[in-house]
Design a protein around this motif. Sequence first.
Motif, PDB file in Angstrom:
ATOM      1  N   PHE A   1       0.831  -1.201   0.000  1.00 36.74           N
ATOM      2  CA  PHE A   1       0.000   0.000   0.000  1.00 36.74           C
ATOM      3  C   PHE A   1       0.871   1.259   0.000  1.00 36.74           C
ATOM      4  O   PHE A   1       0.585   2.231  -0.720  1.00 36.74           O
ATOM      5  N   ARG A   2       1.963   1.240   0.780  1.00 36.53           N
ATOM      6  CA  ARG A   2       2.880   2.389   0.759  1.00 36.53           C
ATOM      7  C   ARG A   2       3.496   2.565  -0.624  1.00 36.53           C
ATOM      8  O   ARG A   2       3.677   3.685  -1.095  1.00 36.53           O
ATOM      9  N   ALA A   3       3.812   1.463  -1.278  1.00 32.09           N
ATOM     10  CA  ALA A   3       4.386   1.553  -2.626  1.00 32.09           C
ATOM     11  C   ALA A   3       3.375   2.138  -3.608  1.00 32.09           C
ATOM     12  O   ALA A   3       3.737   2.942  -4.477  1.00 32.09           O
ATOM     13  N   VAL A   4       2.104   1.753  -3.481  1.00 25.49           N
ATOM     14  CA  VAL A   4       1.063   2.323  -4.347  1.00 25.49           C
ATOM     15  C   VAL A   4       1.002   3.835  -4.156  1.00 25.49           C
ATOM     16  O   VAL A   4       0.942   4.594  -5.137  1.00 25.49           O
ATOM     17  N   LEU A   5       1.026   4.295  -2.913  1.00 28.63           N
ATOM     18  CA  LEU A   5       0.997   5.738  -2.650  1.00 28.63           C
ATOM     19  C   LEU A   5       2.236   6.418  -3.216  1.00 28.63           C
ATOM     20  O   LEU A   5       2.150   7.497  -3.827  1.00 28.63           O
ATOM     21  N   ALA A   6       3.398   5.794  -3.031  1.00 28.28           N
ATOM     22  CA  ALA A   6       4.652   6.406  -3.467  1.00 28.28           C
ATOM     23  C   ALA A   6       4.754   6.489  -4.985  1.00 28.28           C
ATOM     24  O   ALA A   6       5.392   7.408  -5.521  1.00 28.28           O
ATOM     25  N   LEU A   7       4.137   5.542  -5.705  1.00 22.46           N
ATOM     26  CA  LEU A   7       4.234   5.504  -7.165  1.00 22.46           C
ATOM     27  C   LEU A   7       3.082   6.223  -7.855  1.00 22.46           C
ATOM     28  O   LEU A   7       2.978   6.203  -9.078  1.00 22.46           O
ATOM     29  N   SER A   8       2.233   6.867  -7.085  1.00 23.94           N
ATOM     30  CA  SER A   8       1.074   7.565  -7.650  1.00 23.94           C
ATOM     31  C   SER A   8       1.519   8.557  -8.725  1.00 23.94           C
ATOM     32  O   SER A   8       2.401   9.383  -8.505  1.00 23.94           O
ATOM     33  N   GLY A   9       0.916   8.454  -9.910  1.00 23.53           N
ATOM     34  CA  GLY A   9       1.254   9.354 -11.003  1.00 23.53           C
ATOM     35  C   GLY A   9       2.454   8.911 -11.830  1.00 23.53           C
ATOM     36  O   GLY A   9       2.791   9.558 -12.831  1.00 23.53           O
ATOM     37  N   ARG A  10       3.099   7.830 -11.442  1.00 25.16           N
ATOM     38  CA  ARG A  10       4.245   7.313 -12.193  1.00 25.16           C
ATOM     39  C   ARG A  10       3.855   6.042 -12.938  1.00 25.16           C
ATOM     40  O   ARG A  10       2.918   5.351 -12.564  1.00 25.16           O
ATOM     41  N   ARG A  11       4.653   5.715 -13.966  1.00 30.08           N
ATOM     42  CA  ARG A  11       4.370   4.530 -14.779  1.00 30.08           C
ATOM     43  C   ARG A  11       5.272   3.358 -14.409  1.00 30.08           C
ATOM     44  O   ARG A  11       5.328   2.362 -15.134  1.00 30.08           O
ATOM     45  N   THR A  12       5.981   3.470 -13.296  1.00 39.07           N
ATOM     46  CA  THR A  12       6.875   2.399 -12.865  1.00 39.07           C
ATOM     47  C   THR A  12       6.081   1.136 -12.564  1.00 39.07           C
ATOM     48  O   THR A  12       5.132   1.175 -11.776  1.00 39.07           O
ATOM     49  N   PRO A  13       6.435  -0.004 -13.172  1.00 41.41           N
ATOM     50  CA  PRO A  13       5.696  -1.248 -12.884  1.00 41.41           C
ATOM     51  C   PRO A  13       5.828  -1.640 -11.409  1.00 41.41           C
ATOM     52  O   PRO A  13       6.916  -1.563 -10.830  1.00 41.41           O
ATOM     53  N   LEU A  14       4.715  -2.077 -10.834  1.00 41.86           N
ATOM     54  CA  LEU A  14       4.694  -2.540  -9.444  1.00 41.86           C
ATOM     55  C   LEU A  14       4.353  -4.021  -9.411  1.00 41.86           C
ATOM     56  O   LEU A  14       3.323  -4.451  -9.926  1.00 41.86           O
ATOM     57  N   VAL A  15       5.257  -4.799  -8.819  1.00 41.56           N
ATOM     58  CA  VAL A  15       5.020  -6.217  -8.544  1.00 41.56           C
ATOM     59  C   VAL A  15       4.787  -6.360  -7.051  1.00 41.56           C
ATOM     60  O   VAL A  15       5.476  -5.729  -6.240  1.00 41.56           O
ATOM     61  N   VAL A  16       3.816  -7.163  -6.675  1.00 40.60           N
ATOM     62  CA  VAL A  16       3.482  -7.364  -5.269  1.00 40.60           C
ATOM     63  C   VAL A  16       3.568  -8.855  -4.958  1.00 40.60           C
ATOM     64  O   VAL A  16       3.091  -9.675  -5.751  1.00 40.60           O
ATOM     65  N   THR A  17       4.207  -9.197  -3.852  1.00 40.75           N
ATOM     66  CA  THR A  17       4.174 -10.583  -3.377  1.00 40.75           C
ATOM     67  C   THR A  17       3.365 -10.646  -2.091  1.00 40.75           C
ATOM     68  O   THR A  17       3.628  -9.910  -1.146  1.00 40.75           O
ATOM     69  N   TRP A  18       2.390 -11.552  -2.097  1.00 39.92           N
ATOM     70  CA  TRP A  18       1.640 -11.848  -0.875  1.00 39.92           C
ATOM     71  C   TRP A  18       2.255 -13.085  -0.245  1.00 39.92           C
ATOM     72  O   TRP A  18       2.178 -14.179  -0.804  1.00 39.92           O
ATOM     73  N   HIS A  19       2.894 -12.900   0.896  1.00 35.22           N
ATOM     74  CA  HIS A  19       3.510 -14.005   1.616  1.00 35.22           C
ATOM     75  C   HIS A  19       2.542 -14.642   2.604  1.00 35.22           C
ATOM     76  O   HIS A  19       2.735 -15.777   3.017  1.00 35.22           O
ATOM     77  N   ASN A  20       1.539 -13.877   3.006  1.00 36.94           N
ATOM     78  CA  ASN A  20       0.636 -14.333   4.046  1.00 36.94           C
ATOM     79  C   ASN A  20      -0.690 -13.627   3.887  1.00 36.94           C
ATOM     80  O   ASN A  20      -0.829 -12.726   3.041  1.00 36.94           O
ATOM     81  N   ARG A  21      -1.630 -13.994   4.691  1.00 35.51           N
ATOM     82  CA  ARG A  21      -2.937 -13.351   4.667  1.00 35.51           C
ATOM     83  C   ARG A  21      -3.061 -12.457   5.881  1.00 35.51           C
ATOM     84  O   ARG A  21      -2.772 -12.882   7.000  1.00 35.51           O
ATOM     85  N   ALA A  22      -3.471 -11.209   5.656  1.00 38.68           N
ATOM     86  CA  ALA A  22      -3.644 -10.288   6.774  1.00 38.68           C
ATOM     87  C   ALA A  22      -4.851 -10.714   7.604  1.00 38.68           C
ATOM     88  O   ALA A  22      -5.884 -11.111   7.062  1.00 38.68           O
ATOM     89  N   HIS A  23      -4.708 -10.642   8.933  1.00 41.44           N
ATOM     90  CA  HIS A  23      -5.781 -11.045   9.845  1.00 41.44           C
ATOM     91  C   HIS A  23      -6.310  -9.819  10.576  1.00 41.44           C
ATOM     92  O   HIS A  23      -5.540  -8.991  11.061  1.00 41.44           O
ATOM     93  N   ALA A  24      -7.618  -9.705  10.660  1.00 45.47           N
ATOM     94  CA  ALA A  24      -8.246  -8.628  11.429  1.00 45.47           C
ATOM     95  C   ALA A  24      -9.713  -8.967  11.632  1.00 45.47           C
ATOM     96  O   ALA A  24     -10.275  -9.842  10.962  1.00 45.47           O
ATOM     97  N   GLU A  25     -10.327  -8.256  12.565  1.00 43.60           N
ATOM     98  CA  GLU A  25     -11.745  -8.457  12.851  1.00 43.60           C
ATOM     99  C   GLU A  25     -12.456  -7.113  12.844  1.00 43.60           C
ATOM    100  O   GLU A  25     -11.836  -6.068  13.026  1.00 43.60           O
ATOM    101  N   GLY A  26     -13.770  -7.173  12.621  1.00 47.33           N
ATOM    102  CA  GLY A  26     -14.588  -5.974  12.704  1.00 47.33           C
ATOM    103  C   GLY A  26     -14.238  -4.934  11.656  1.00 47.33           C
ATOM    104  O   GLY A  26     -13.994  -5.250  10.486  1.00 47.33           O
TER     105      GLY A  26
END
Length: 379
Positions: free
Chosen positions: A101-126
């Motif tokens: 998410f920080r990378a998405v914000l930082a690259l806003s307005g740029r055409r730099t390709p973004l690759v994302v790796t999901w290593h795990n699943r985020a846990h939260a409630e409510g």
Amino acid sequence: MTPVSSHSPHGQSPLRTVQVLGGGNAASSAHVRSLASGLVARGVRVTVCAPVEADHTYDFTGAGAEHVHVPRSSDPASVAALRAACADADLVHAHGLHASFRAVLALSGRRTPLVVTWHNRAHAEGARAHLLRLLERRVVKAAVVVLGTTSDLVDRARRTGARDARLAAVALPGPRRAVADHEDLDPLSPKLRAELGATDRPLLLAVGSLDRQRGYDTLLDASRGWCRLDPAPLLVIAGEGPLRGELQRRIEDEELPVRLIGRRDDVGDLLAAADLALLPSSWESRSVIAQEALHARVPLVATAVGGVPELVGDAAELVPYGDAKALADAVTGLLRDPERRELLREKGARQAATWPTEDETVAQVLSVYDELTQPLPFT
């Protein structure tokens, strides 16, 4: 293996990648360290953006990468620091939801390709769970490619809206202690078993932070089921976390054969000394302790959740999450059946041999980079 190109789209200079880490996940940090080392060896320029503490622990600079301190925060100062670090990158690769998410914000307005790796699943409630779903959607829509370390993470990315989601099972970087054969006499094991209080009784080992998703409540319930064995096995849990006080009270009040030994840096030695490894979690991706157990030829009892069945195949005893009786029965059954334990050791070694090596992991990631940064052919 055919070498993958490490040049920029115009072929004038080495490919420059920025790896973005949140700094909170040991598996992803170890993966980035391994990835940085392999990429640098192939002529790629690597910058790792992560909290300074992560560099102290994982030594990205020692792997040949440049390290830029970016706090684990999405405040404007952190995003600005990340944006500056990505200024001349050919490609940015973020690991984990919050770093992505920080990378998405930082690259806003740029055409730099973004690759994302999901290593795990985020846990939260409510309300926080709703926020995490929003973050996931924002990230997968901005990413050119989402790499998932397990098939269910790939499926989750696709359901969330990823335009391109692929399986990229990462290697176990540098096992904490290589054990070629658990049956070999290990001079450390008798001493360690004596220190833990398991000289003349079976030793069961669980490893992981003491939080709700690890399933330790169920594990304590299951420990009652093997109290009747003679001698009664000792369960040792290595890790720290918010549930320590609650678990310790249960152990004392119910007189359970369980010891909490805190966070340890000798997990490989503990595995070498153990008779069984236990993984009772509510969800796991490519569990490090499961991989280390199979590499070390230690029979594993685990819950059939997340990426665990895909990871271990038929080389472990799998039980439903939250089923204390099934967990206890699996443990007692294995302790009474040395032939089954030996079969699991053999199957574990064969299963571990099918997992990707660090070199194969780097080659796969670099092929994705190459695909995204090559110029389009003239028509």
